[in-house]
Design an enzyme around this catalytic site. Structure first.
Site, short mmCIF file in Angstrom:
data_model
loop_
_atom_site.label_atom_id
_atom_site.label_comp_id
_atom_site.label_asym_id
_atom_site.label_seq_id
_atom_site.Cartn_x
_atom_site.Cartn_y
_atom_site.Cartn_z
CG HIS A 67 -1.57 1.32 1.49
ND1 HIS A 67 -2.53 1.88 0.66
CD2 HIS A 67 -1.37 2.24 2.48
CE1 HIS A 67 -2.89 3.06 1.15
NE2 HIS A 67 -2.20 3.30 2.24
CG ASP A 96 6.70 18.01 -26.57
OD1 ASP A 96 6.92 17.58 -25.42
OD2 ASP A 96 6.01 17.39 -27.40
CD1 TRP A 132 5.94 3.49 4.31
CD2 TRP A 132 7.27 4.35 2.72
NE1 TRP A 132 6.26 4.78 4.66
CE2 TRP A 132 7.06 5.33 3.70
CE3 TRP A 132 8.08 4.66 1.63
CZ2 TRP A 132 7.64 6.61 3.62
CZ3 TRP A 132 8.65 5.93 1.55
CH2 TRP A 132 8.42 6.88 2.54
CB SER A 160 10.90 6.16 -14.11
OG SER A 160 9.80 7.00 -14.27
CB SER A 161 12.00 9.57 -10.18
OG SER A 161 10.87 8.88 -9.77
CG HIS A 244 12.02 14.96 5.76
ND1 HIS A 244 10.99 14.55 6.57
CD2 HIS A 244 11.78 16.25 5.46
CE1 HIS A 244 10.18 15.57 6.77
NE2 HIS A 244 10.63 16.61 6.11
CD GLU A 246 9.51 10.27 -2.51
OE1 GLU A 246 10.50 10.53 -3.21
OE2 GLU A 246 8.38 9.99 -2.97
CE1 TYR A 248 8.16 19.88 3.59
CE2 TYR A 248 9.74 18.19 4.20
CZ TYR A 248 8.82 19.15 4.56
OH TYR A 248 8.57 19.36 5.87
CB SER A 259 -0.05 28.90 -5.66
OG SER A 259 0.48 28.47 -4.43
CG HIS A 293 11.92 14.84 11.63
ND1 HIS A 293 11.70 16.04 11.01
CD2 HIS A 293 11.38 13.92 10.81
CE1 HIS A 293 11.07 15.85 9.87
NE2 HIS A 293 10.87 14.57 9.73
CG HIS A 294 11.41 10.48 9.50
ND1 HIS A 294 10.08 10.39 9.18
CD2 HIS A 294 11.89 11.53 8.79
CE1 HIS A 294 9.76 11.33 8.31
NE2 HIS A 294 10.84 12.04 8.05
CB THR A 319 4.92 25.04 6.34
OG1 THR A 319 6.14 24.33 6.12
CG2 THR A 319 3.77 24.24 5.81
CE LYS A 322 5.32 27.48 -0.35
NZ LYS A 322 5.07 27.61 -1.73
NE ARG A 441 3.86 3.42 10.82
CZ ARG A 441 4.70 4.12 10.05
NH1 ARG A 441 5.66 4.86 10.59
NH2 ARG A 441 4.59 4.11 8.74
#
Ligand code: CU
Lengths: 516, 380
Positions: A67, A96, A132, A160-161, A244, A246, A248, A259, A293-294, A319, A322, A441
């Site tokens: 998932h 293009d 994950w 790919s990315s 991390h 990732e 963002y 926006s 922080h993870h 943040t 924004k 979790r």
């Protein structure tokens, strides 16, 4: 020399057209979204009440793993790339993407990666079952054999990315119409430019990480095996150095979309354009120095804990800027509430809730209680679902008339919004409570004291899932039966994409537009 | 299930419930755990305080931000005939709303830093307990007491699979809890033998990852006697949900008495090694050991899980005794099959091997005595 698309299957296989490729990315990500959603529903069905009823704990772990992987790498990221493909050239007045053949390639390797990842479900020993975040040594020494296919799939997704990101940077830096200076670019272009740099910086880190795993599993190294002198904590540092930014990567393009939409329906220019640009850039910079922080509970020295706590708290500042800018844009506007606007407003509110719980998580001592509980699950689903996902849905409603030349059904669109909005909050809000009450979790079974919250969450999840079937219906209904849309589509839409016909012709801006 | 569904419905009608019975409501609130526990250690109380402080800051920020949003969503709608203003920049405003959050953050950072420094000070502990995470149980070693034991979940499988009603501590009960004295600084030295686990007791405010090759530190001074329950918090494989933690905090004298008793018990087990057992005794004991220690992977009926955990019907269980003993005592490196040599007593290893060689149609007819296991380990 303008010419139309090729006929039949070869149009899609060999296309180098940014609009075709954008559409393929979007459809692909929708398919992955449905598959990842089904996995989520398996999880929620098992958690409907205490006791093991439906699946084996090992299969449950495979579901949580797939998932997460499918939603992050298969649904959210490709959807943003699809939007970038469709919109960036039209927003900057380019004919293009800069590297159209590579564009074709970066899309077409993706289905293979995900086919491989999903096929692990049918292998002996089952699919990856280590979450994950695939912490070693659970994902190396103790992993099912299919882990090798998982590693290969991650390599392909990464390639790919990276190709996609290089293409986006090249396009934005080289292909802008004369007069389109950097500080005139729409925010969606800006946020994607920054995102692309993040991708180029961290996807190779992920590739390095999975390669080290591969070496540990098959070639006798011990990068992450303590018994051989390796370090399981090193794995986590590398993972989150990728992970991390990732996060963002999945939210910056969303900021760009919101926006674009709020000013249109508030009929008022975006408040604080340049501060939005600077805020995005500072968020991207900070995203590189907060990864641990993870990992507040891995036993870092106190100096490390403090540094990562302070740095993480700092992210709240840009943040916040924004959010305040969006609110100021709405303030004293003349608002209407079409479907894209509803999703955008929900984004601002619910993303802010996710941001605030993030601020709570940043406080290291408190994180000792929150870490690895449903409180964290609630937090990141609040930033990813009404955050990233809602922005994508909002973007689809907003630009669908431009893509198809037809208007979606507003009543159905609003129904979709309200069902999704209710379902989402019923699913994820109770998770805050379950987590604070002490539910870890990634568990398939739990004590009765968590039973009520879980039952509510499960009901919500099925409501939310059902609303996405309606979404599919609405999009198909628009394509086949929608009313003709005007070129400008919305009363107050601004930007180059609205100056071309609806549906956007196969080739746009073959001669660059003039920018005032 | 139906009962809960009905309760759920009752909650949807919460306002009515609220008016009819305050008492029932109070009970419901008690049942619906929705906040962090305050806990029974100075650290957990401090964390709870921080948590609530952060929570109220967040509420305050939300009220302001969402309040303004709501106001403009109501007042500034086109359908009311308003005309949109055109302002779109204000450096002063940008500075204000950068500075205010920054000030709030600094205000938050002070107490957080203070508690973190306190939390990290594990010095001057009176008791040291080494905690080792295994797939899927905990082991506790009292460093200065020559005492160590494993702690397994004791919830019967029948409850999990729905054949029996749930007990009051479903999934949160163990055969041997960790026992510590109250009002004493206890230091936990946390590590793991296989994958990463995380030792978490919410009432103590202690959560530390158990990582192979590392020893992490944490500590608690429990102020109230009682039984406190927690769970493994880091995904550690199939039975991650089934490795609870139970800590019993006893008054100091009772703790000393418990220590005595426990040591005597372990001595008795050591003596059993020298005894010779009847086949039936070994077989029955073996079934229990198998259910408790091996069945999570090899299943209670020895059929295993295809592709990951081999069946024990046939295979090594019908081969030479030495091979069978070897894999149980030493494990199989690089797989989930751990070395049980240090985890189980000689008696238990003899019993489980005897059981596996004779159960499920293996019918080898032989038996292994504790002394054989002892000798095997010596020569190993
Ligand atoms: Cu564990």
């Amino acid at each position: 020399m303008a010419h139309g698309p090729a006929k039949g299957l070869s149009r899609w296989l060999f296309t180098t057209n940014h609009k075709d490729i954008g559409s393929m990315y979007l459809w692909f990500s929708f398919a992955m979204f449905i598959i990842g959603g089904i996995f989520a529903l398996v999880i929620r069905a098992e958690l409907f009440e205490p006791g093991m009823q439906i699946v084996d704990p090992n299969f449950f772990n495979q579901m949580t793993t797939l998932h997460g992987l499918i939603m992050v790498f298969g649904a959210i990221m490709p959807a943003f790339v699809g939007l970038a493909n469709w919109m960036l050239p039209m927003m900057i007045g380019a004919p293009d993407m800069a590297l159209p053949r590579m564009n074709n390639w970066s899309f077409w390797i993706l289905p293979f990666a995900f086919f491989m990842l999903l096929s692990t479900l049918f292998m002996p020993g089952g699919a990856p079952n280590f979450g994950w975040t695939f912490y070693a040594p659970l994902s190396t020494t103790y992993a099912p054999e299919s882990v090798t296919f998982f590693i290969f799939a991650v390599h392909i997704m990464g390639a790919s990315s990276i190709m996609g990101a290089i293409n986006i940077v090249a396009t934005i830096l080289n292909m802008r119409a004369p007069g389109m200076t950097l500080m005139k670019m729409p925010l969606f272009v800006w946020t994607w430019l920054i995102t692309a740099y993040l991708l180029i910086a961290v996807m190779p880190v992920l590739a390095g990480l999975v390669t080290m795993m591969l070496m540990d599993i098959h070639f006798g190294t011990s990068f992450f095996d303590a018994a051989g002198g390796g370090d399981p904590v090193l794995f986590q540092h590398i993972f989150w150095f990728f992970g991390h930014p990732e996060v963002y990567i999945m939210i910056l393009p969303a900021f760009g979309i919101i926006s674009a939409i709020i000013p249109t329906f508030a009929r008022k220019p975006l408040f604080g354009y340049s501060s939005m640009v600077y805020a995005s850039a500072s968020i991207a910079f900070l995203s590189f120095i907060v990864w641990a922080h993870h990992m507040f509970t891995v036993g870092m020295p106190i100096a490390g804990e403090l540094f990562f706590m302070y740095a993480t708290m700092l992210i709240a500042v840009p943040t916040g800027v924004k959010v305040f800018n969006w609110v100021a844009t709405m303030f004293r506007g003349a608002m209407t509430f079409e479907t894209p606007m509803l999703f955008s407003i929900a984004f601002v509110i619910l993303f802010t809730i996710g941001g605030l719980s993030g601020l709570m998580l940043a406080i290291a001592p408190a994180d000792f209680q929150y870490h690895d509980t449903y409180f964290v699950v609630a937090h990141f689903h609040y930033v990813l679902v009404p955050g990233a996902l809602f922005s994508i849905i909002a973007a689809v409603y907003y630009w669908l008339p431009k893509w198809t030349g037809r208007m979606y059904n507003e009543i159905l669109g609003k129904t979709h919004f309200w069902v999704a909005f209710v379902g989402l909050n019923v699913t994820f809000f109770p998770m805050h409570f379950a987590g604070l009450a002490g539910m870890p979790r990634r568990i398939p079974d739990y004590h009765m004291m968590f039973a009520d919250w879980n039952m509510i969450s499960s009901v919500g999840a099925f409501i939310f899932g059902a609303s996405q079937i309606l979404f599919l219906y609405i999009v198909l209904d628009t394509i086949f039966r929608g009313k003709k849309a005007t070129d400008r589509v919305w009363e107050n839409s601004e930007g180059l994409e609205w100056t071309v016909a609806s549906p956007a012709p196969y080739h746009t801006f073959s001669t660059p537009p003039e920018i005032k | 299930m139906l009962k809960r569904a009905r309760r759920l419905w009752a909650w949807l009608l919460a306002p009515a419930v609220l008016m009819t019975s305050y008492q029932a409501m109070a009970e419901e609130v008690e049942r619906w755990k929705f906040n962090m526990v305050e806990g029974v250690t100075p650290v957990s109380r401090e964390i709870y305080g921080l948590h609530m402080q952060m929570f109220w800051w967040c509420v305050a920020i939300s009220v302001v931000v969402f309040g303004i949003m709501l106001y403009s969503m109501i007042m500034h709608r086109k359908s009311r005939g308003v005309k949109a203003a055109n302002f779109h920049e204000s450096t002063a405003l940008e500075i204000v709303w950068t500075a205010i959050p920054l000030a709030i953050l600094i205000a938050m950072a002070f107490p957080a830093t203070k508690s973190l420094i306190n939390l990290y000070d594990a010095s001057e502990a009176e008791i040291d307990v080494v905690i080792t995470g295994y797939q899927w149980r905990w082991r506790y070693d009292y460093l200065d007491e020559d005492l160590s034991f494993f702690s397994n979940m004791s919830t019967p499988r029948d409850q999990i699979e729905g054949f029996e009603p749930f007990g009051p501590h479903y999934l949160l009960e163990v055969d041997e809890p960790l026992v510590i004295p109250v009002d004493t600084k206890v230091r936990f030295l946390i590590t793991a033998a296989d994958v990463i686990h995380s030792w978490w007791v919410p009432a103590f405010g202690v959560k530390k990852d158990a990582i192979p090759g590392f020893i992490n530190e944490s500590w608690a001074i429990v102020e109230e006697p009682g039984i406190y329950r927690g769970q493994c918090a880091e995904l550690c494989g199939r039975d991650h949900a089934f490795m609870p933690i139970v800590v019993e905090a006893l008054p100091k004298e009772e703790y000393q008495a418990w220590l005595q008793e426990k040591r005597a018990e372990q001595e008795a087990v050591r003596q059993l090694t020298e005894q010779t057992f009847e086949f039936e005794e070994l077989y029955d004991r073996g079934r229990q050991v198998h259910t408790q220690w091996c069945a999570a992977c090899h299943r209670p009926d020895g059929t295993g899980v295809s592709g990951i955990f081999p069946a024990l019907i046939g295979g090594m269980a019908v081969g030479p005794v030495e091979d069978h003993l070897n894999i149980v005592v030493n494990g199989s490196r690089g797989t989930a099959m751990q070395a049980f040599g240090d985890q189980l007593s000689e008696v238990d290893i003899a019993a489980v091997v005897t059981y596996q060689r004779n159960a499920w149609g293996n019918n080898m007819g032989d038996s292994v005595q504790p002394i054989d296991v002892f000798n095997f380990k010596q020569n190993d």
